[in-house]
Design an enzyme around this catalytic site. Structure first.
Site, PDB file in Angstrom:
ATOM      1  N   GLU A 162      -3.709 -50.594 -48.753  1.00 19.08           N
ATOM      2  CA  GLU A 162      -4.087 -49.203 -48.462  1.00 19.08           C
ATOM      3  C   GLU A 162      -2.995 -48.481 -47.667  1.00 19.08           C
ATOM      4  OE1 GLU A 162      -7.988 -49.079 -46.661  1.00 19.08           O
ATOM      5  OE2 GLU A 162      -8.885 -49.119 -48.656  1.00 19.08           O
ATOM      6  N   GLU A 319     -11.364 -52.674 -54.327  1.00 17.91           N
ATOM      7  CA  GLU A 319     -12.394 -52.872 -53.300  1.00 17.91           C
ATOM      8  C   GLU A 319     -13.490 -51.829 -53.454  1.00 17.91           C
ATOM      9  OE1 GLU A 319     -10.947 -52.817 -49.322  1.00 17.91           O
ATOM     10  OE2 GLU A 319      -9.121 -53.886 -49.828  1.00 17.91           O
TER      11      GLU A 319
HETATM   12  C1  GLA Z   1     -10.493 -50.882 -46.771  1.00 18.49           C
HETATM   13  C2  GLA Z   1      -9.587 -52.039 -46.391  1.00 18.49           C
HETATM   14  C3  GLA Z   1     -10.353 -53.295 -46.129  1.00 18.49           C
HETATM   15  C4  GLA Z   1     -11.560 -53.015 -45.271  1.00 18.49           C
HETATM   16  C5  GLA Z   1     -12.442 -51.983 -45.983  1.00 18.49           C
HETATM   17  C6  GLA Z   1     -13.693 -51.686 -45.200  1.00 18.49           C
HETATM   18  O1  GLA Z   1     -10.768 -50.914 -48.128  1.00 18.49           O
HETATM   19  O2  GLA Z   1      -8.663 -52.314 -47.430  1.00 18.49           O
HETATM   20  O3  GLA Z   1      -9.473 -54.173 -45.414  1.00 18.49           O
HETATM   21  O4  GLA Z   1     -11.121 -52.479 -44.056  1.00 18.49           O
HETATM   22  O5  GLA Z   1     -11.700 -50.797 -46.096  1.00 18.49           O
HETATM   23  O6  GLA Z   1     -14.470 -50.732 -45.905  1.00 18.49           O
END
Ligand code: GLA
Length: 688
Positions: A162, A319
């Site tokens: 991210e 995710e």
């Molecule tokens: C993001 C991050 C994860 C986690 C999620 C929680 O997607 O990549 O590491 O922190 O948020 O929602």
């Protein structure tokens, strides 16, 4: 798909070459003792998990000191996963620097707008432009590539995590140096920059590049073009970092595809993903549901846009959540069927991977209350049973994997420059929300039962009969020309308030609003009419607007007034106009009507564009349709948007083989929140 080759997908281990859905999660075994690892792989196989994202936050575990590397545990996990037929999307592990690195080099820590250092304690505490951070990160990347590049479990590389989630805007001296270099590259001379930044205003004229700073905390509004360019630079700086890791991986393991997880969701606006998409071998996205009445539409909107960023090719849902997250004010679990509906909505818009954060819910740390595939309650739980059901569903849907998005007849244009510029300070209103207006139109299309693509301004518009460009604020001359040609060629363009106002330097197009689009729309506006909180303006369509109104003068030929204000300062004057242009049209909506209020207006534009829904009228608004197309069949995803059962009518109207039980093929009834997939063999060649 990177510049030097087309799109690449996961490199599955050879014995599983058939197209199938990837199904799995972020996996953080370093948080657990070895006996849990064996329990994990057993449970993964039971659930149908076939891939995990591994080592995302493992830097401190892999390099506990500058001169010490400890890969043994990761070697063991990679081998264990491979032995159980589970592939690995292996992270470069650079997302969160270890304490020894920040203690030794505090100069890698980001600095915020107010000059405060963002200290270790969370994650992603690094400057995108720090040469020292990059040197250490790339050393780790190369070490990972050399050690695992030929491991049979390795299906893809996962760059960092991210990028920009917490560190997109860094105001440090490293950022200032890089910003100046970026500006020199963009403008060439300080004189050109002064012109673009309108620095004659407030005595801001620069004499030397060294005088230029990021738009740090100041006494009053910072120069708007400086702010806009800093946003552009910040997105580019992270993209440059992404390319540095990607190129290091490509040099050592050219056969392994590279991705990184975008965040096309909600108000995450710092990264221009339309500009980034070509830098990865396949697009990956993280999405977490928001709250409120449009939460489901926001998920669909984000999946839809991600699928277009991917060029219609399959993409990777890296995710999302099985239930509650932990970072909203109130974190509610998903309703029964919600996990499956969310997952299959992403699939409907082109995801060929359904993965979650995370596999096993952490016992400690900042996200211990974030849901996971295996909750704190363990595998004897509703959540895990839903996960197993989803795995079985994805197995049944395997024929859909690898198919492409089938274009919709209409599109909504989404433009990062307009998002950034329209929400700057010192504007007619601070209440304007660019993405909300786009989402309102998306909800209105869903309510009308009409498929719509969410596209970027770089797409080819003639593919669409109806093109809605909400708050298209930044309209350079070339874009204005493309929109004019689209309409003249038979396209039906709709745009809204605060569109066409400025050029790429955030300079107002003079002569009256909406400047760049004034002639095309055949209207002229002398003053903006933002509305105060709580104020509404009524229209003679039986709807009312908030946020904004305009005093429109019709100036062009062939302009029809579609709706008039019946209250407020402009009562009796036009509120919505349409101008016939060649064989097409160009329309303007001068107030925020909201998802319901747009209904009557959109139905008018759908009729003008000859755009209809493909499902029975009776289910318009209740059932959302998305279509993927393969070599021999289309796959219709019927998504129940409601919390009630919906009968789609005689299956004959939507004939097709039901791929995913338990939709009742006879009368095709969808349970609350259910998604049904129909396979419809091609009678005629698929629409390209
Ligand atoms: C993001 C991050 C994860 C986690 C999620 C929680 O997607 O990549 O590491 O922190 O948020 O929602």
């Amino acid at each position: 798909m990177t510049a030097d080759h087309g799109p690449r997908w996961l490199r599955w281990p050879s014995e599983t070459s058939r197209r199938r859905f990837a199904f799995g999660a972020d996996y953080n075994p370093e948080q657990w003792p070895r006996e849990v690892w064996r329990e994990d792989v057993r449970a993964m196989r039971h659930a149908g998990v076939n891939i995990v994202s591994l080592a995302i936050f493992s830097w401190a575990r892999l390099q506990p000191r500058a001169d010490r590397w400890t890969f043994d545990w990761l070697d063991e996990v990679m081998d264990l996963l491979h032995a159980h037929g589970i592939a690995v999307d292996l992270a470069t592990a650079t997302a969160s620097p270890p304490p020894w690195l920040t203690a030794r080099h505090p100069e890698i820590l980001p600095v915020d707008h107010d000059g405060r250092t963002l200290w270790p304690g969370g994650r992603q505490h690094w400057r995108p432009t720090s040469p020292i951070f990059r040197e250490h990160a790339l050393r780790l990347v190369r070490a990972m590539a050399r050690r695992y590049g030929s491991h049979p479990a390795l299906a893809a590389w996962h760059v960092s995590n991210e990028l920009g989630c917490h560190n997109v805007y860094d105001f440090s001296e490293d950022a200032a140096t890089a910003f100046r270099a970026w500006l020199r590259d963009r403008y060439g001379t300080v004189e050109e920059l002064n012109q673009a930044w309108a620095t004659a205003f407030w005595s801001q004229t620069y004499d030397d590049w060294a005088e230029i700073l990021p738009p740090r905390l100041a006494t009053s509004y910072a120069n708007p073009t400086q702010q806009l360019d800093f946003k552009r630079f910040s997105s580019d700086a992270l993209k440059d970092y992404l390319r540095a890791e990607r190129d290091a991986l490509a040099e050592l393991t050219p056969e392994i595809p590279v991705t990184t997880n975008f965040m096309v969701m909600g108000e995450t606006k710092g990264m221009d993903y339309a500009d980034w998409a070509c830098e990865v071998d396949f697009v990956s996205n993280d999405h977490y549901v928001t709250t409120g009445p449009q939460a489901r539409d926001e998920l669909s909107f984000s999946a839809n846009l991600t699928g277009r960023l991917s060029g219609g090719e399959p993409w990777f849902l890296m995710e999302h959540s099985t239930g509650a997250v932990n970072w909203q004010p109130v974190n509610t679990p998903k309703k029964p069927g919600g996990l499956a509906r969310d997952s299959l909505t992403h699939v409907a818009y082109g995801a060929d991977a359904v993965c979650f954060f995370q596999w096993r819910q952490s016992a400690g740390g900042a996200e211990k209350y974030h849901s996971a595939m295996v909750p704190h309650a363990g595998t004897d739980s509703e959540v895990f049973r839903s996960v197993v059901d989803l795995g079985a569903t994805l197995e049944r849907l395997a024929p859909v994997a690898g198919t492409r998005r089938r274009r919709a007849p209409a599109a909504i244009v989404f433009d990062w420059d307009s998002w950034w510029a329209s929400e700057l300070d010192s504007h007619p209103t601070s209440r304007l929300r660019y993405r909300q207006e786009a989402l309102d139109w998306y909800s209105a299309f869903a309510a009308a039962g009409v498929r719509v693509d969410v596209v970027t301004s770089a797409e080819s518009f003639p593919h669409y009969d109806l093109l809605v460009a909400p708050i298209l604020h930044v309209v350079p001359r070339g874009l204005a020309d493309r929109l004019g040609a689209y309409a003249a060629g038979g396209g039906h363009l709709v745009t809204t308030y605060f569109s066409g106002i400025v050029d790429e330097h955030d300079h107002v197009w003079l002569g009256g609003y909406p400047g760049a689009l004034r002639e095309l729309l055949g209207i002229r506006i002398e003053e903006f009419g933002p509305l105060l909180d709580g104020d509404r303006v009524d229209l003679d369509l039986g709807v009312s607007g908030t946020l904004w109104s305009d005093r429109i003068d019709v100036t062009g030929p062939d302009v029809e007034v579609v709706a008039r204000y019946t209250s407020g300062e402009h009562a009796g004057r036009p509120a919505v106009t349409t101008r016939r242009v060649g064989t097409g049209s160009a329309s303007y909506v001068s107030t925020r009507l909201g998802p319901e209020g747009l209904g009557p207006v959109l139905s008018r534009f759908l009729a003008t564009g000859g755009v209809r829904g493909e499902l029975p009228e009776a289910v318009a608004g209740s059932v959302e349709l998305a279509i993927r197309t393969g070599d021999d069949a289309d796959y219709w995803f019927l998504i129940n948007r409601t919390d009630e059962s919906v009968t789609v009518g005689d299956a004959g109207e939507v004939a097709g083989e039901v791929l995913q039980a338990p939709c009742l093929a006879s009368d095709l009834t969808l349970a609350p929140r259910q998604v049904c997939v129909l396979r419809r063999a091609h009678e005629t060649p698929p629409v390209s």
